[in-house]
Design a protein around this motif. Structure first.
Motif, PDB file in Angstrom:
ATOM      1  N   ASN A 541       0.846  -1.205   0.000  1.00  0.00           N
ATOM      2  CA  ASN A 541       0.000   0.000   0.000  1.00  0.00           C
ATOM      3  C   ASN A 541       0.872   1.242   0.000  1.00  0.00           C
ATOM      4  OD1 ASN A 541      -2.499  -1.131  -0.101  1.00  0.00           O
ATOM      5  ND2 ASN A 541      -2.936  -0.957   2.100  1.00  0.00           N
ATOM      6  N   ALA A 545       1.010   4.099  -2.745  1.00  0.00           N
ATOM      7  CA  ALA A 545       0.715   5.497  -2.404  1.00  0.00           C
ATOM      8  C   ALA A 545       1.832   6.416  -2.900  1.00  0.00           C
ATOM      9  CB  ALA A 545       0.540   5.635  -0.894  1.00  0.00           C
ATOM     10  N   ASP A 575       5.467   6.043   5.094  1.00  0.00           N
ATOM     11  CA  ASP A 575       5.778   6.337   3.682  1.00  0.00           C
ATOM     12  C   ASP A 575       5.656   7.826   3.423  1.00  0.00           C
ATOM     13  OD1 ASP A 575       3.120   7.163   2.718  1.00  0.00           O
ATOM     14  OD2 ASP A 575       2.524   5.083   3.123  1.00  0.00           O
ATOM     15  N   GLY A 579      -0.599  10.361   1.219  1.00  0.00           N
ATOM     16  CA  GLY A 579      -1.165  10.677   2.543  1.00  0.00           C
ATOM     17  C   GLY A 579      -2.619  10.260   2.656  1.00  0.00           C
ATOM     18  N   LEU A 580      -3.200  10.580   3.802  1.00  0.00           N
ATOM     19  CA  LEU A 580      -4.576  10.141   4.059  1.00  0.00           C
ATOM     20  C   LEU A 580      -5.505  11.330   4.180  1.00  0.00           C
ATOM     21  CD1 LEU A 580      -3.850   7.500   6.845  1.00  0.00           C
ATOM     22  CD2 LEU A 580      -4.207   7.067   4.414  1.00  0.00           C
ATOM     23  N   LEU A 588     -10.940   3.536   6.110  1.00  0.00           N
ATOM     24  CA  LEU A 588      -9.932   2.734   5.407  1.00  0.00           C
ATOM     25  C   LEU A 588     -10.018   1.257   5.733  1.00  0.00           C
ATOM     26  CD1 LEU A 588      -6.725   4.942   5.886  1.00  0.00           C
ATOM     27  CD2 LEU A 588      -8.437   5.027   4.082  1.00  0.00           C
ATOM     28  N   TYR A 593     -13.633  -0.871   1.019  1.00  0.00           N
ATOM     29  CA  TYR A 593     -13.363   0.558   0.843  1.00  0.00           C
ATOM     30  C   TYR A 593     -12.047   0.682   0.078  1.00  0.00           C
ATOM     31  CZ  TYR A 593     -12.135   5.385   1.547  1.00  0.00           C
ATOM     32  OH  TYR A 593     -11.782   6.691   1.312  1.00  0.00           O
ATOM     33  N   THR A 594     -12.115   1.313  -1.081  1.00  0.00           N
ATOM     34  CA  THR A 594     -10.886   1.509  -1.859  1.00  0.00           C
ATOM     35  C   THR A 594     -10.969   2.814  -2.636  1.00  0.00           C
ATOM     36  OG1 THR A 594      -9.429   0.558  -3.521  1.00  0.00           O
ATOM     37  CG2 THR A 594     -11.767   0.138  -3.832  1.00  0.00           C
ATOM     38  N   THR A 595      -9.805   3.408  -2.883  1.00  0.00           N
ATOM     39  CA  THR A 595      -9.786   4.614  -3.726  1.00  0.00           C
ATOM     40  C   THR A 595      -9.069   4.293  -5.035  1.00  0.00           C
ATOM     41  OG1 THR A 595      -7.754   5.288  -2.623  1.00  0.00           O
ATOM     42  CG2 THR A 595      -9.805   6.258  -1.801  1.00  0.00           C
ATOM     43  N   LYS A 596      -8.719   3.011  -5.162  1.00  0.00           N
ATOM     44  CA  LYS A 596      -7.959   2.615  -6.357  1.00  0.00           C
ATOM     45  C   LYS A 596      -8.911   2.036  -7.399  1.00  0.00           C
ATOM     46  CE  LYS A 596      -4.342   1.442  -3.163  1.00  0.00           C
ATOM     47  NZ  LYS A 596      -3.783   0.356  -2.384  1.00  0.00           N
ATOM     48  N   LEU A 600      -9.475  -3.708  -4.362  1.00  0.00           N
ATOM     49  CA  LEU A 600     -10.587  -4.529  -3.865  1.00  0.00           C
ATOM     50  C   LEU A 600     -11.087  -3.985  -2.520  1.00  0.00           C
ATOM     51  CD1 LEU A 600     -11.984  -7.128  -4.799  1.00  0.00           C
ATOM     52  CD2 LEU A 600     -10.456  -8.388  -3.275  1.00  0.00           C
ATOM     53  N   GLY A 601     -10.197  -3.284  -1.830  1.00  0.00           N
ATOM     54  CA  GLY A 601     -10.588  -2.696  -0.540  1.00  0.00           C
ATOM     55  C   GLY A 601     -10.691  -3.703   0.590  1.00  0.00           C
ATOM     56  N   GLY A 603      -7.732  -5.378   1.782  1.00  0.00           N
ATOM     57  CA  GLY A 603      -6.413  -5.528   2.412  1.00  0.00           C
ATOM     58  C   GLY A 603      -6.393  -5.075   3.865  1.00  0.00           C
ATOM     59  N   LEU A 604      -6.754  -3.807   4.104  1.00  0.00           N
ATOM     60  CA  LEU A 604      -6.659  -3.277   5.473  1.00  0.00           C
ATOM     61  C   LEU A 604      -7.675  -3.937   6.414  1.00  0.00           C
ATOM     62  CD1 LEU A 604      -5.950   0.525   4.900  1.00  0.00           C
ATOM     63  CD2 LEU A 604      -4.370  -1.244   5.679  1.00  0.00           C
TER      64      LEU A 604
HETATM   65  P1  ADP Z   1      -6.971  -1.591  -1.662  1.00  0.00           P
HETATM   66  O1  ADP Z   1      -5.491  -1.497  -1.552  1.00  0.00           O
HETATM   67  O2  ADP Z   1      -7.470  -2.726  -2.429  1.00  0.00           O
HETATM   68  O3  ADP Z   1      -7.627  -0.282  -2.004  1.00  0.00           O
HETATM   69  P2  ADP Z   1      -6.860  -1.620   1.159  1.00  0.00           P
HETATM   70  O4  ADP Z   1      -7.854  -2.048   2.168  1.00  0.00           O
HETATM   71  O5  ADP Z   1      -5.487  -2.158   1.314  1.00  0.00           O
HETATM   72  O6  ADP Z   1      -7.503  -1.904  -0.189  1.00  0.00           O
HETATM   73  O7  ADP Z   1      -6.759  -0.046   1.271  1.00  0.00           O
HETATM   74  C1  ADP Z   1      -7.939   0.728   1.330  1.00  0.00           C
HETATM   75  C2  ADP Z   1      -7.647   2.159   0.993  1.00  0.00           C
HETATM   76  O8  ADP Z   1      -6.839   2.765   1.997  1.00  0.00           O
HETATM   77  C3  ADP Z   1      -6.853   2.354  -0.244  1.00  0.00           C
HETATM   78  O9  ADP Z   1      -7.709   2.312  -1.390  1.00  0.00           O
HETATM   79  C4  ADP Z   1      -6.238   3.726  -0.025  1.00  0.00           C
HETATM   80  O10 ADP Z   1      -7.139   4.749  -0.376  1.00  0.00           O
HETATM   81  C5  ADP Z   1      -6.031   3.782   1.441  1.00  0.00           C
HETATM   82  N1  ADP Z   1      -4.634   3.520   1.809  1.00  0.00           N
HETATM   83  C6  ADP Z   1      -4.119   2.362   2.232  1.00  0.00           C
HETATM   84  N2  ADP Z   1      -2.800   2.504   2.518  1.00  0.00           N
HETATM   85  C7  ADP Z   1      -2.455   3.798   2.251  1.00  0.00           C
HETATM   86  C8  ADP Z   1      -1.235   4.584   2.327  1.00  0.00           C
HETATM   87  N3  ADP Z   1      -0.119   4.031   2.753  1.00  0.00           N
HETATM   88  N4  ADP Z   1      -1.328   5.867   1.953  1.00  0.00           N
HETATM   89  C9  ADP Z   1      -2.475   6.424   1.528  1.00  0.00           C
HETATM   90  N5  ADP Z   1      -3.655   5.745   1.438  1.00  0.00           N
HETATM   91  C10 ADP Z   1      -3.628   4.456   1.779  1.00  0.00           C
END
Ligand code: ADP
Length: 656
Positions: A541, A545, A575, A579-580, A588, A593-596, A600-601, A603-604
């Protein structure tokens, strides 16, 4: 205080304290003396001294009566001599003797009467001393005597009560028709029962009443002695107890959960014996004497069960379950039973654990078992509640399987995203091995062949093959599927493994990783692969980012340290990426929940469930300058858990 007062009562009612009486007595005595002296011998005036003696008996004690009588006799004799001086003895002498006899007899009877009266008064005074309520009524229920206890209980003074009809005064409520009571009283001379009386202030009192008949010399019933004890409070307490017992029984019977009552007295007695022998540390004692726990099982008896228990344990009736625990005991329950004994030994108020029991049909049930110990030293019976959690456990297991599956898919997907880097990672040593093999061939073909160079080339081939196999081994370990484990391992080493695997991926994006690990091995307890998955997700991640921003250096800092506050471990992945967004920090960790665009949203969300299942916490925060930091903690290693505590261990993945 009351005694003194009673004593006073006794004397005051025996001798009337008045200053008038002595004066009157003296006056009468002198009057009689004068009359006696001046009248002729034929008139027996002296007999009037009897009046003086009787009057004296009203206010003088025994000795006083005697003295007064002697005084009268002295006056009598004196008047005889005065009136008869020089006269021949005639009728006067017999009169004198008669008067002496009459006065003497009167004095004797007065003294005797006063003694008897004194005894009676003293007896009556004794009746006043008792706290019991005592009164005497004649056969028409008219109150003749009313003691202090009666005054206190009912509120009427003696003067108010004596002469009244007792049952009317106190509005007596009888437990049976009065005629029947009377019949029994006359037949056997006594009666006992409970009565309800109304006091002077209108309140009711329940009394335990005892009646006894007093008979005259000819055996005729002349009075009834009634002794009453106020049992209002006792009745009220009994009623309250009965009510709470009924309520308790209702709850017991109608409760939806299984409840049973166990007799623990024998176990308690045995544990008390051990305490008397000096055993203090029962945890150690039970560990050293497992046979004690086995012997204790038949000591516990099921006394009663409710309907829910009959149903749960597939019994036909309560009777089938009452008795020994053995029929429902499973080997699993042994540890929990040991925990229960420990709770008794340590005098805890309750004990709860998960265990299994078996129904009378042999089916095994997972149950949540709670036992309440009464706070009394006797510990006769205890209440046990059983909640069937078989279905919940099954659901939790299914959920855990799904979560494991999901975590596995996430790992495979993540690895899939890294195929190019992984291929590169594997390719590199293979290519190097190829180059070295070619070089070795060349050195062999030389004239003369340079065997030393060939040996060195072969050594490098072995080294490269080893590197390639290491990479493959790490990947296999990460994508293999297996049940969650709880091992002790070095977290620093696990992190270095992940970093080795992601090296190419990280470098591909121009990121320079800095790894700052706590010195020495960092021992943690848990599932190595799952925790590596968390690091891998956080690192990838972070790389993603940073790849989204073009300016500035791409810094990735991974550090481990012992968590000073909690005593466990703190891992940070820092990193310098995009940023967030402060508004979405909380989201998150939500699933999906994903911004990509291709994210898939998950991971976290998976990372957090893994860390929480390990008893830790995972969170993310925006850096002050730029980028984000994700951190997680793991709790300190625990000591060997006791069997009962093991039941409380969380599942490897939490039940959401
Ligand atoms: P995915 O990677 O599939 O989007 P994750 O659950 O790993 O799913 O992450 C969810 C969201 O959290 C990401 O889409 C991103 O917007 C945000 N995120 C995760 N890690 C970081 C990071 N290191 N810096 C900024 N945003 C992050």
């Amino acid at each position: 205080m009351q005694t003194e007062q009673n004593q006073e009562d006794v004397t005051s009612s025996t001798i009337v304290p008045s200053r008038v009486f002595p004066v009157v007595c003296a006056a009468i005595a002198i009057g009689v003396f004068i009359l006696d002296t001046i009248t002729t011998a034929e008139v027996v005036v002296a007999i009037l001294y009897v009046g003086v003696v009787l009057l004296a008996a009203r206010f003088l004690p025994k000795r006083g009566i005697i003295l007064a009588s002697l005084g009268c006799l002295a006056l009598l004799v004196l008047s005889y001599f005065l009136s008869q001086y020089g006269e021949p003895p005639g009728a006067a002498l017999p009169n004198l003797l008669l008067s002496v006899a009459v006065i003497g007899m009167t004095a004797f009877l007065a003294v005797q009467n006063q003694s008897r009266e004194m005894v009676l008064r003293e007896q009556a005074g004794l009746l006043n001393l008792t706290h019991d309520t005592i009164f005497v009524r004649d056969m028409t229920d008219i109150i003749l005597y009313w003691n202090r206890g009666a005054e206190e209980l009912y509120g009427w003074r003696k003067t108010e009560a004596v002469g009244k009809m007792s049952h009317q005064l106190m509005r007596t409520i009888f437990p049976m028709p009065l005629e029947e009571i009377r019949a029994e009283l006359l037949r056997i001379g006594r009666w006992e029962g409970e009565l309800v009386h109304t006091r002077k202030n209108g309140t009711q009192a329940t009394v335990a009443s005892r009646w006894a008949v007093q008979q005259d010399t000819r055996g005729r019933a002349i009075a009834i002695l009634e002794t009453n004890n106020d049992i209002t409070e006792r009745k009220r307490a009994e009623e309250a107890l009965r009510e709470s017992e009924t309520r308790y029984r209702n709850i017991f019977e109608t409760a939806g959960v299984s409840i049973w009552e166990e007799d623990f007295s024998q176990v308690k007695a045995t544990i008390d014996e051990l305490k008397a022998q000096g055993v203090r540390d029962f945890r150690a004692y039970f560990a050293a004497h497992p046979e004690f726990v086995l012997h204790a099982i038949p000591m516990v008896k099921i006394v009663d069960v409710n309907d829910a228990t009959v149903k749960l344990l597939a019994a036909r009736s309560k009777g089938e379950l009452v008795g020994s625990l053995r029929a429902i005991f499973t080997p699993d329950a042994l540890d929990v039973f040991a925990g229960e004994l420990l709770a008794v030994a340590e005098e805890r108020s309750s004990f709860a654990a998960e265990t299994t029991i078996q129904t009378l049909k042999g089916e095994t049930l997972s149950v949540l078992f709670t036992i309440m110990f009464p706070q009394s030293t006797k510990l006769e019976s205890v209440l046990v509640t059983i909640v069937d959690i078989t279905e919940r456990k099954r659901a939790a297991e299914a959920l855990r399987d799904t979560q494991m599956e999901l975590a596995h898919v996430n790992r495979v997907t993540t690895m899939g995203q890294m195929t190019a880097s992984i291929a590169h990672e594997v390719n590199q040593p293979i290519a190097a091995a190829g180059t070295n093999a070619a070089a070795a061939l060349r050195w062999l073909g030389a004239q003369p062949p340079d065997l030393e160079e060939v040996r060195q080339a072969l050594a490098r081939i072995i080294e490269n093959a080893g590197r390639a196999s290491d990479v493959i081994g790490r990947i296999r370990a990460l994508i293999k599927r297996g049940p969650p484990r709880r091992d002790r391992f070095d977290l620093n080493e696990a992190i270095l493994d992940v970093m080795a695997m992601t090296r190419s991926e990280v470098l591909k994006y121009g990121v320079s990783p800095q790894i700052k690990l706590a010195t020495g091995p960092l021992s943690v307890e848990g599932d190595r692969v799952q925790l590596q998955q968390v690091i891998l997700n956080l690192v990838l991640n972070a790389v993603e980012a940073m790849s989204a921003v073009d300016e500035g250096p791409r810094e990735l800092r991974i550090s481990t340290e012992t968590d000073a506050a909690a005593g466990g471990v703190l891992v940070s992945v820092h990193d310098s990426g995009q940023g967030l967004d402060p508004n979405s920090v909380d989201r998150l960790f939500e699933a999906f929940y994903t911004t990509k665009s291709d994210g898939l949203g998950m991971g976290l969300a998976i990372c957090r469930s893994i860390i929480e299942a390990h008893g830790g916490r995972l969170w993310g925060s925006a850096n002050e300058s730029r980028g984000a930091t994700f951190q997680f903690t793991l709790p300190p290693e625990r000591d060997e858990a006791s069997p009962a505590e093991q039941a409380d261990l969380p599942p490897a993945l939490p039940v959401a």
